[in-house]
Design a protein around this motif. Structure first.
Motif, mmCIF file in Angstrom:
data_model
loop_
_atom_site.group_PDB
_atom_site.id
_atom_site.type_symbol
_atom_site.label_atom_id
_atom_site.label_comp_id
_atom_site.label_asym_id
_atom_site.label_seq_id
_atom_site.Cartn_x
_atom_site.Cartn_y
_atom_site.Cartn_z
ATOM 1 N N GLY A 1 13.941 -2.948 52.909
ATOM 2 C CA GLY A 1 15.140 -2.126 52.925
ATOM 3 C C GLY A 1 15.936 -2.234 51.637
ATOM 4 O O GLY A 1 16.487 -1.257 51.139
ATOM 5 N N TRP A 2 15.973 -3.425 51.064
ATOM 6 C CA TRP A 2 16.683 -3.642 49.805
ATOM 7 C C TRP A 2 16.007 -2.876 48.671
ATOM 8 O O TRP A 2 16.664 -2.241 47.856
ATOM 9 N N ARG A 3 14.654 -2.904 48.642
ATOM 10 C CA ARG A 3 13.915 -2.185 47.610
ATOM 11 C C ARG A 3 14.067 -0.674 47.762
ATOM 12 O O ARG A 3 14.201 0.050 46.789
ATOM 13 N N ASP A 4 14.047 -0.202 49.000
ATOM 14 C CA ASP A 4 14.231 1.233 49.241
ATOM 15 C C ASP A 4 15.620 1.684 48.811
ATOM 16 O O ASP A 4 15.781 2.765 48.246
ATOM 17 N N SER A 5 16.619 0.857 49.082
ATOM 18 C CA SER A 5 17.982 1.181 48.682
ATOM 19 C C SER A 5 18.099 1.245 47.163
ATOM 20 O O SER A 5 18.733 2.149 46.616
ATOM 21 N N ALA B 1 18.364 4.469 42.125
ATOM 22 C CA ALA B 1 17.772 4.815 40.828
ATOM 23 C C ALA B 1 17.417 6.304 40.790
ATOM 24 O O ALA B 1 17.626 6.973 39.774
ATOM 25 N N ARG B 2 16.916 6.827 41.900
ATOM 26 C CA ARG B 2 16.581 8.260 41.962
ATOM 27 C C ARG B 2 17.844 9.112 41.881
ATOM 28 O O ARG B 2 17.858 10.150 41.220
ATOM 29 N N LEU B 3 18.914 8.660 42.528
ATOM 30 C CA LEU B 3 20.186 9.381 42.454
ATOM 31 C C LEU B 3 20.705 9.420 41.024
ATOM 32 O O LEU B 3 21.173 10.462 40.547
ATOM 33 N N ALA C 1 21.295 12.666 38.718
ATOM 34 C CA ALA C 1 22.602 12.898 38.102
ATOM 35 C C ALA C 1 22.457 13.091 36.602
ATOM 36 O O ALA C 1 23.122 13.952 36.004
ATOM 37 N N ALA C 2 21.595 12.311 35.964
ATOM 38 C CA ALA C 2 21.358 12.467 34.525
ATOM 39 C C ALA C 2 20.730 13.818 34.223
ATOM 40 O O ALA C 2 21.071 14.462 33.216
ATOM 41 N N ARG C 3 19.845 14.283 35.106
ATOM 42 C CA ARG C 3 19.245 15.617 34.908
ATOM 43 C C ARG C 3 20.288 16.715 35.047
ATOM 44 O O ARG C 3 20.241 17.724 34.333
ATOM 45 N N LEU C 4 21.227 16.543 35.988
ATOM 46 C CA LEU C 4 22.299 17.531 36.122
ATOM 47 C C LEU C 4 23.183 17.569 34.885
ATOM 48 O O LEU C 4 23.662 18.621 34.480
ATOM 49 N N LEU C 5 23.417 16.411 34.288
ATOM 50 C CA LEU C 5 24.288 16.332 33.112
ATOM 51 C C LEU C 5 23.619 16.844 31.847
ATOM 52 O O LEU C 5 24.234 17.553 31.053
ATOM 53 N N ALA D 1 27.969 8.946 40.662
ATOM 54 C CA ALA D 1 26.605 8.944 40.134
ATOM 55 C C ALA D 1 26.559 9.626 38.777
ATOM 56 O O ALA D 1 25.888 9.143 37.849
ATOM 57 N N LYS D 2 27.261 10.737 38.629
ATOM 58 C CA LYS D 2 27.288 11.428 37.344
ATOM 59 C C LYS D 2 27.985 10.579 36.276
ATOM 60 O O LYS D 2 27.519 10.503 35.139
ATOM 61 N N LEU D 3 29.105 9.947 36.637
ATOM 62 C CA LEU D 3 29.793 9.078 35.677
ATOM 63 C C LEU D 3 28.919 7.890 35.281
ATOM 64 O O LEU D 3 28.852 7.519 34.104
ATOM 65 N N THR D 4 28.249 7.289 36.258
ATOM 66 C CA THR D 4 27.381 6.150 35.971
ATOM 67 C C THR D 4 26.217 6.560 35.079
ATOM 68 O O THR D 4 25.852 5.843 34.140
ATOM 69 N N ALA D 5 25.625 7.725 35.355
ATOM 70 C CA ALA D 5 24.534 8.217 34.509
ATOM 71 C C ALA D 5 25.024 8.492 33.091
ATOM 72 O O ALA D 5 24.326 8.188 32.115
ATOM 73 N N ALA D 6 26.228 9.043 32.966
ATOM 74 C CA ALA D 6 26.784 9.313 31.637
ATOM 75 C C ALA D 6 27.030 8.012 30.875
ATOM 76 O O ALA D 6 26.688 7.897 29.693
#
Length: 198
Positions: free
Chosen positions: A3-7, A12-14, A18-22, A105-110
């Protein structure tokens, strides 16, 4: 344990989405682009457009900070106003779990892209221009995060990427004018420019 690895994989996928959206599908290229600025500064030295060598005090604002802030403004205007311009704000911000997940997520990716760009700029500056104190990296990132948030706020307030970018650039130009005195209120405040700096 699973469960920890899936989370972790889900987060990471989120961040990747978010980076792709930016920055688009090839978002990983974006942190490499600011290194061209250091290349241009080295070119200026080689063709003698600039006569004096770069000093350690120049690393924070001139060599690392300026391209990082330009990248931060470009990313900042995309956090909210990008969705407004594409007319997808209602879709993007009606996700399960609340709108703050998309925004964070967007701020973190930025910020992650800014850190990646800063590491590349720091290496290029160190190897090709000058050495610098470690605090220069913090100072450059501080200015970049300030302008990231400023550009995000101005573009959300005006509901336009272009207007937000123009206003943030105006603040940046004003900041360069007041930075000549190295004011402590400036995001570009540089301890290495103090006369009694040790």
């Amino acid at each position: 344990m699973k469960g920890w690895r899936d989370s972790l994989a889900g987060r990471a996928r989120l961040l990747k989405l978010a980076a792709r959206l930016l920055a688009g599908r090839r978002f990983w290229i974006l942190p490499i682009v600011p290194v061209l600025w250091v290349g241009f500064q080295v070119f200026r030295l080689l063709v003698e457009w600039r006569t004096e060598d770069y000093l350690p005090a120049d690393a924070q604002a001139v060599l690392i900070g300026t391209p990082l802030v330009v990248l931060a403004i470009g990313l900042g205007v995309r956090v909210m106003a990008g969705e407004i311009d594409q007319r997808t704000l209602e879709i993007a911000y009606t996700v399960p779990g609340g709108t703050h997940r998309v925004w964070l997520a967007k701020l973190t990716a930025a910020v992650a892209m800014l850190v990646g760009a800063e590491l590349l700029l720091a290496a290029a500056t160190f190897f090709f221009c000058t050495n610098y104190p470690p605090g220069a990296l913090y100072g450059a990132l501080q200015a970049a995060v300030f302008y990231l948030v400023l550009a995000m706020g101005l573009s959300a307030l005006t509901k336009s990427e272009a207007t937000g970018a123009l206003l943030a650039t105006g603040v940046l130009i004003f900041n360069f004018f007041i930075q000549a005195g190295n004011l402590r209120v400036s995001p570009f405040w540089n301890a290495a420019k103090l006369e009694d700096f040790d």
